[in-house]
Motif scaffolding. Structure first.
Motif, short mmCIF file in Angstrom:
data_model
loop_
_atom_site.label_atom_id
_atom_site.label_comp_id
_atom_site.label_asym_id
_atom_site.label_seq_id
_atom_site.Cartn_x
_atom_site.Cartn_y
_atom_site.Cartn_z
N ALA B 50 0.82 -1.14 0.11
CA ALA B 50 0.04 0.00 0.06
C ALA B 50 0.82 1.15 -0.09
CB ALA B 50 -0.91 0.01 1.12
N LEU B 51 0.61 2.15 -0.94
CA LEU B 51 1.51 3.33 -0.91
C LEU B 51 0.56 4.55 -0.73
CD1 LEU B 51 2.88 1.54 -3.09
CD2 LEU B 51 4.06 3.62 -3.84
N ARG B 52 0.83 5.28 0.33
CA ARG B 52 0.26 6.69 0.73
C ARG B 52 1.06 7.83 0.16
NH1 ARG B 52 -4.41 5.79 3.53
NH2 ARG B 52 -4.22 8.06 4.02
N VAL B 53 0.09 8.64 -0.77
CA VAL B 53 1.10 9.78 -1.29
C VAL B 53 0.37 11.14 -0.63
CG1 VAL B 53 1.74 10.86 -3.28
CG2 VAL B 53 1.48 8.38 -3.24
N LYS B 54 1.16 12.11 -0.30
CA LYS B 54 0.69 13.32 0.23
C LYS B 54 0.42 14.12 -1.14
CE LYS B 54 3.19 16.98 1.08
NZ LYS B 54 4.08 18.03 1.63
N THR B 84 -8.51 10.58 -0.44
CA THR B 84 -9.43 11.55 0.62
C THR B 84 -8.47 12.61 1.10
OG1 THR B 84 -10.09 9.23 1.44
CG2 THR B 84 -10.35 11.11 2.64
N ALA B 85 -8.98 13.85 1.01
CA ALA B 85 -8.26 15.05 1.54
C ALA B 85 -7.01 15.19 0.89
CB ALA B 85 -8.25 15.30 2.82
N ALA B 86 -5.98 15.17 1.81
CA ALA B 86 -4.69 15.49 1.15
C ALA B 86 -3.92 14.11 0.69
CB ALA B 86 -3.90 16.04 2.56
N TYR B 87 -4.52 13.06 0.75
CA TYR B 87 -3.93 11.79 0.26
C TYR B 87 -4.46 11.05 -0.72
CZ TYR B 87 -1.26 12.02 4.88
OH TYR B 87 -0.43 12.16 6.07
N ALA B 88 -3.42 10.51 -1.70
CA ALA B 88 -3.90 9.48 -2.28
C ALA B 88 -3.54 8.20 -1.80
CB ALA B 88 -3.55 9.60 -3.66
N ARG B 89 -4.23 7.06 -2.18
CA ARG B 89 -3.59 5.77 -1.77
C ARG B 89 -3.95 4.74 -2.82
NH1 ARG B 89 -5.82 0.92 0.05
NH2 ARG B 89 -4.94 -0.11 1.82
#
Lengths: 231, 301
Positions: B50-54, B84-89
């Motif tokens: 899982a990658l979480r991107v700001k 969601t808001a500031a993040y992509a996942r």
């Protein structure tokens, strides 16, 4: 006896309730569900018994003069800091800086004490049934500090006239700390005091006594080496 | 100040991890009003990461999410994109070159930062209170086995999402840290790492803890050994928690300058800056004690 339940109320409200009970002449107060809140029972000057049924946070029973305070759980940093007289008993363990700078009274910790136990005490008695952490007793000026278990590193560093007693091992002595044999008076005092608070504790004669080597009391440049090491 | 928390469920079944970590953090909100964040280890994704991107710090987040989504459409074996808001996942297949993918994403837009990569690790952090974090990202609904949390009072670097904690060790999947204190030889360590080509994403001294631990683990140290080496190599005050896919650990500095308390029961381990965090999130009868100076503990699964 007055009963105060903390529930979800603020520390200010709880302390105000304690004050109200004191003003009404109550001499026995039980505080339920303290939930490790900070600053409970600070500055109590009446000879009252207060029991916190649970854990307390930072600075509990600081600046007190006369009351007898019991904590059935554990206590956070700065327990009984600067107390003048009275008794503070913790059934669990205490955080850093317990009994720092007390001038009188007795602080009793049934579990372990963390770092900086009883630093700069100017009187009174500190008793720990378990072990104590780093730098206990630092710059103690008067009074007695007793640890039935092991003492951590830098124990009794830069002492003045506090007498320290350890029942277990000392991980490391602080600067100018010197181990000597307890006197018969010390042993008698340890036996009677420990019988009162910790019936299962070692006997007085099993304790090591740690006092100041007095090398840091007066500056003498011929002893520059000692100072270099100390600082 | 700053508040840190760690929770480790001993059962293999996913627990209400988000709810517990958030509950602990709420009690420490007053220690760190600047920002709040969590690193949660949830269920694995069949070998995928899982990658979480700001996406950015506020402006045109939807546009930036579309930009990243378009880029990923052309990429092989990337799926489950959401924002969601500031993040992509999204998920990336386990055999992808993650370093290359991360640097391709980060070169798309100057605001983009890969905040976490892991089989199970997900980092969610932002400025504001734990309450705000819950409102924006519904953290309490996330299930998992162990996690970290942080509330920040900034004393040395800027207040934004990237400078918030927990920190992921960039390039080292599933390693996250939270730190309360100051690393006083930070600039020296930072220069040394930069000379070796390691990129710093922030000016927050805590970031170096994540980089240091990743370096030790790459050299073959276990988490316990890595945390013990920290006592030798990192100066200053620190109570620090670190978590990997299967472990939670802590270290307390050689002067015991920062608070850290812990409890262990048959069901869980909880570690926090203040006992109030543990008591307010975890009912039951257990005793809590302060960690000793230089103490290192690691709980493996």
């Amino acid at each position: 006896m007055a009963e105060i339940t903390c529930g979800s109320r603020s520390t200010r409200e709880i302390n105000a309730d304690i004050r109200k009970a004191l003003a009404a002449g109550e001499r026995e107060i039980i505080v339920r569900e303290p939930g490790a809140r900070h600053n409970l029972g600070v500055g109590i000057l009446e000879p009252v018994r207060i029991r916190f049924a649970g854990s307390v946070g930072y600075y509990c029973a600081g600046l007190i003069d006369g009351p007898s305070i019991e904590i059935t759980g554990s206590a956070g940093w700065g327990l009984a800091e600067s107390m003048m007289s009275g008794e503070v008993v913790v059934r669990g363990s205490s955080g850093n800086g317990a009994a720092a700078a007390i001038r009188g009274g007795t602080v009793v910790i049934h579990g372990d004490a963390a770092a900086r136990l009883g630093v700069s005490i100017k009187g009174g008695t500190v008793l720990v049934a378990g072990s104590c952490g780093y730098m206990a007793g630092f710059m103690g000026q008067k009074g007695r500090l007793v640890v039935c278990g092991d003492a951590g590193d830098a124990f009794a560093d830069s002492l003045y006239e506090t007498a320290c007693f350890v029942g277990g091992r000392i991980q490391g002595l602080g600067t100018d700390a010197v181990v000597e044999a307890p006197t018969p008076e010390d042993i008698a005092w340890l036996d009677s005091t420990l019988a009162e608070y910790f019936p299962g504790a070692p006997r007085g004669k099993q304790f090591q006594k740690v006092v100041a080597g007095r090398k840091l009391w007066n500056f003498d440049k011929r002893e520059w080496k000692v100072w270099q090491e100390a600082l | 100040m700053c508040g840190i928390v760690g929770f480790f469920a001993k059962s293999r079944e996913p627990a209400e991890l988000g709810r517990t970590v958030l509950g602990m953090l709420r009690a420490l909100g007053c220690r760190g009003p600047d920002s709040a964040g969590v690193a949660l280890f949830g269920a694995p994704h069949d070998g995928s990461f899982a990658l979480r991107v700001k996406l950015g710090e506020g402006a045109d987040l939807e546009g930036k999410a579309r930009k990243l989504a378009r880029f990923l459409e052309a990429e092989q074996r990337c799926s489950h994109f959401s924002s969601t808001a500031a993040y992509a996942r999204f998920l990336a297949a386990g055999d992808r070159d993650l370093d290359r993918l991360a640097s391709a994403i980060e070169s798309l837009d100057r605001d983009f930062e890969v905040v976490s990569i892991g089989h199970r690790l997900e980092i969610i952090k932002q400025t504001g209170s734990p309450e705000n974090l819950e409102k924006t990202y519904c953290v309490s609904e996330i299930r998992g086995t162990h996690g970290l949390g942080h509330t920040r009072l900034s004393t040395e670097s800027r207040v934004d999402l990237s400078h918030s904690q927990p920190f992921w060790s960039h390039g080292f999947p599933d390693l996250a840290i939270v730190h309360n204190g100051h690393i006083t030889n930070y600039h020296q360590l930072r220069r040394r790492y930069q000379q070796r080509g390691i990129r710093f994403y922030t000016e927050n001294d805590s970031e170096v803890v994540a980089i240091y631990l990743a370096e030790q683990l790459r050299k073959g140290a276990g988490l316990h050994q890595a945390l013990e080496r920290m006592l030798h190599d990192l100066d200053g005050s620190y109570s620090c928690l670190a978590a990997t896919e299967h472990q939670l650990g802590f270290v307390k500095d050689p002067f015991a300058l920062k608070p850290l308390v812990m409890t262990e029961t048959d069901d869980f381990v909880a570690v926090a800056t203040e006992e109030i965090a543990i008591r307010s999130a975890l009912p039951g009868t257990y005793s809590v004690r302060e960690a000793q100076v230089k103490e290192v503990r690691v709980w493996p699964r």
